[in-house]
Write a protein that holds these residues in place. Structure first.
Motif, mmCIF file in Angstrom:
data_model
loop_
_atom_site.group_PDB
_atom_site.id
_atom_site.type_symbol
_atom_site.label_atom_id
_atom_site.label_comp_id
_atom_site.label_asym_id
_atom_site.label_seq_id
_atom_site.Cartn_x
_atom_site.Cartn_y
_atom_site.Cartn_z
ATOM 1 N N HIS A 63 2.267 -43.848 38.684
ATOM 2 C CA HIS A 63 2.304 -44.034 37.225
ATOM 3 C C HIS A 63 1.959 -45.482 36.855
ATOM 4 N N HIS A 64 0.996 -46.052 37.565
ATOM 5 C CA HIS A 64 0.658 -47.452 37.340
ATOM 6 C C HIS A 64 0.100 -47.703 35.941
ATOM 7 N N GLN A 65 -0.382 -46.630 35.270
ATOM 8 C CA GLN A 65 -0.930 -46.807 33.932
ATOM 9 C C GLN A 65 0.154 -47.085 32.900
ATOM 10 N N THR A 71 7.728 -43.555 28.785
ATOM 11 C CA THR A 71 8.716 -44.626 28.615
ATOM 12 C C THR A 71 9.955 -44.121 27.899
ATOM 13 N N GLU A 72 9.762 -43.401 26.808
ATOM 14 C CA GLU A 72 10.906 -42.870 26.055
ATOM 15 C C GLU A 72 11.729 -41.911 26.908
ATOM 16 N N LEU A 73 11.051 -41.045 27.657
ATOM 17 C CA LEU A 73 11.736 -40.072 28.504
ATOM 18 C C LEU A 73 12.681 -40.749 29.486
ATOM 19 N N LYS A 93 9.180 -52.703 29.179
ATOM 20 C CA LYS A 93 10.486 -52.051 29.251
ATOM 21 C C LYS A 93 10.550 -51.033 30.386
ATOM 22 N N ILE A 94 9.511 -50.208 30.528
ATOM 23 C CA ILE A 94 9.553 -49.184 31.576
ATOM 24 C C ILE A 94 9.424 -49.819 32.952
ATOM 25 N N LYS A 95 8.624 -50.870 33.063
ATOM 26 C CA LYS A 95 8.516 -51.545 34.355
ATOM 27 C C LYS A 95 9.842 -52.199 34.739
ATOM 28 N N LYS A 96 10.497 -52.824 33.773
ATOM 29 C CA LYS A 96 11.787 -53.441 34.057
ATOM 30 C C LYS A 96 12.797 -52.404 34.526
ATOM 31 N N TYR A 97 12.771 -51.232 33.900
ATOM 32 C CA TYR A 97 13.685 -50.153 34.264
ATOM 33 C C TYR A 97 13.422 -49.658 35.689
ATOM 34 N N ILE A 98 12.151 -49.348 35.988
ATOM 35 C CA ILE A 98 11.828 -48.795 37.304
ATOM 36 C C ILE A 98 12.110 -49.807 38.410
ATOM 37 N N LEU A 106 16.560 -41.384 33.363
ATOM 38 C CA LEU A 106 16.215 -40.194 34.128
ATOM 39 C C LEU A 106 16.190 -40.401 35.635
ATOM 40 N N LEU A 107 15.954 -41.629 36.092
ATOM 41 C CA LEU A 107 15.950 -41.857 37.532
ATOM 42 C C LEU A 107 17.349 -41.755 38.144
#
Length: 335
Positions: A250-252, A155-157, A257-262, A163-164
């Motif tokens: 990366h479903h785990q 998530t931090e990365l 926050k990371i889901k919202k980003y992706i 990064l995407l």
């Protein structure tokens, strides 16, 4: 040279002195920029590399310039593709011919500072860690420099470094064996985002990413840039599918926050499918609806949950097959 030997002895750099880097440069009508690009590579302080200059059917003096350089330096190999087939196919040819332990990609209208390769060498620890430098586009990107474990720091990365949107192959130090062993290639059917797909496939095979505190790659924006091109629905849909596959892999990663980003990134691609691939190409009603049905089949409740109000409306219009209404809405907002 002595400094690098000392670092190796101390365990900081497991690469042998004879490490061989393959630098792959696709060239298409780059005569105006090629001297600066190649000169910057040949001027590297680290000299143990091969340079693959691959002509992608250029109609200007690019091939003549490439051959001139090859006559002066035995590290240069010129590959002449008479017919233009695009940057993805050209990079893939470079990968197939590369002999180095590691691979760097440099675009023919860009250039690098003289210690660009040395910084990679000095920071090399393991084949399981992708090394990544900043890229200067007028100014360096806003990156956070550290080593990120892809399992624990995912998530931090991605959130800290966006990064995407930094998935291009330049500014990265790839392990050739990882690429070839896992048959990772640039998809020649994709005209936009093929580099991001390559990046996502590559990081599935490694443990960590080290973002190095260095910005030695200079990106030059030119009139021939692909970002100025409108892309087909099929090309953009392949990119959307790759993002969906990445989400599944990366479903785990369950944080909001990371889901919202992706899902935000995926929505950007979905909207591009509609704006560029359907409306921009002026597809007829039947073909438009076929494309919309493909999108409908690949989105799920998370595309609704992790999006704003406007995209929630798009989601509902897609899921209820209100394709004509959706297209009218998009056309109105695009004016």
């Amino acid at each position: 040279m002595e400094e690098r030997k000392n670092n190796t002895a101390m365990g900081k750099n497991p690469l042998e002195k004879s490490i061989h880097i393959s630098i792959i440069v696709p060239v298409y009508n780059s005569a105006d920029f090629l001297h600066q690009c190649v000169d910057s590579i040949l001027g590297q302080t680290y000299r143990e590399f091969e340079l693959l200059l691959i002509n992608d059917g250029s109609s200007d003096d690019s091939l003549k310039i490439m051959n001139s350089f090859a006559e002066q330096d035995s590290r240069i190999q010129v590959i002449d593709k008479v017919k233009n087939s695009g940057v993805s196919d050209t990079r893939n040819i470079g990968i197939s011919l590369a002999k180095g332990k590691t691979i760097c990609f440099i675009d023919s209208d860009d250039w690098v500072e003289k210690n660009y390769l040395q910084v990679f060498i000095d920071n090399y620890v393991s084949s399981d860690i992708l090394l990544l430098q900043n890229v200067i586009r007028d100014k360096p990107r806003n990156l956070h420099y550290k080593t990120y474990n892809l399992q624990n720091d995912f998530t931090e990365l991605f959130l800290s470094n966006n990064l995407l949107y930094f998935g291009g192959p330049c500014g990265k130090f790839f392990e050739r064996e990882i690429i070839t062993k896992n048959n990772i290639t640039f998809n020649s059917e994709v005209s936009y985002g093929e580099d991001l797909i390559f990046f996502l496939e590559y990081i599935k095979q490694i443990q960590a990413i080290n973002i190095i505190n260095a910005a030695l790659y200079h990106y030059e924006f030119t009139e021939n840039s692909l970002s100025r091109t409108k892309h087909s629905f099929d090309s953009l849909f392949i990119l959307h599918s790759a993002i969906a596959d990445f989400i599944f892999f990366h479903h785990q990663q369950t944080g909001k926050k990371i889901k919202k980003y992706i899902y935000q990134v995926d929505w950007d691609i979905i909207e591009a499918c509609i704006d560029q691939g359907i409306i921009g190409k002026k597809l007829n009603k039947e073909d438009s609806y076929i494309c919309m049905s493909k999108i409908k089949a690949t989105i799920d409740k998370n595309h609704f949950l992790y999006s704003g109000y406007y995209r929630k409306v798009l989601f509902l219009l897609l899921k209820t097959k209100q394709y004509q209404l959706l297209l009218q809405l998009k056309k109105r907002l695009n004016k």
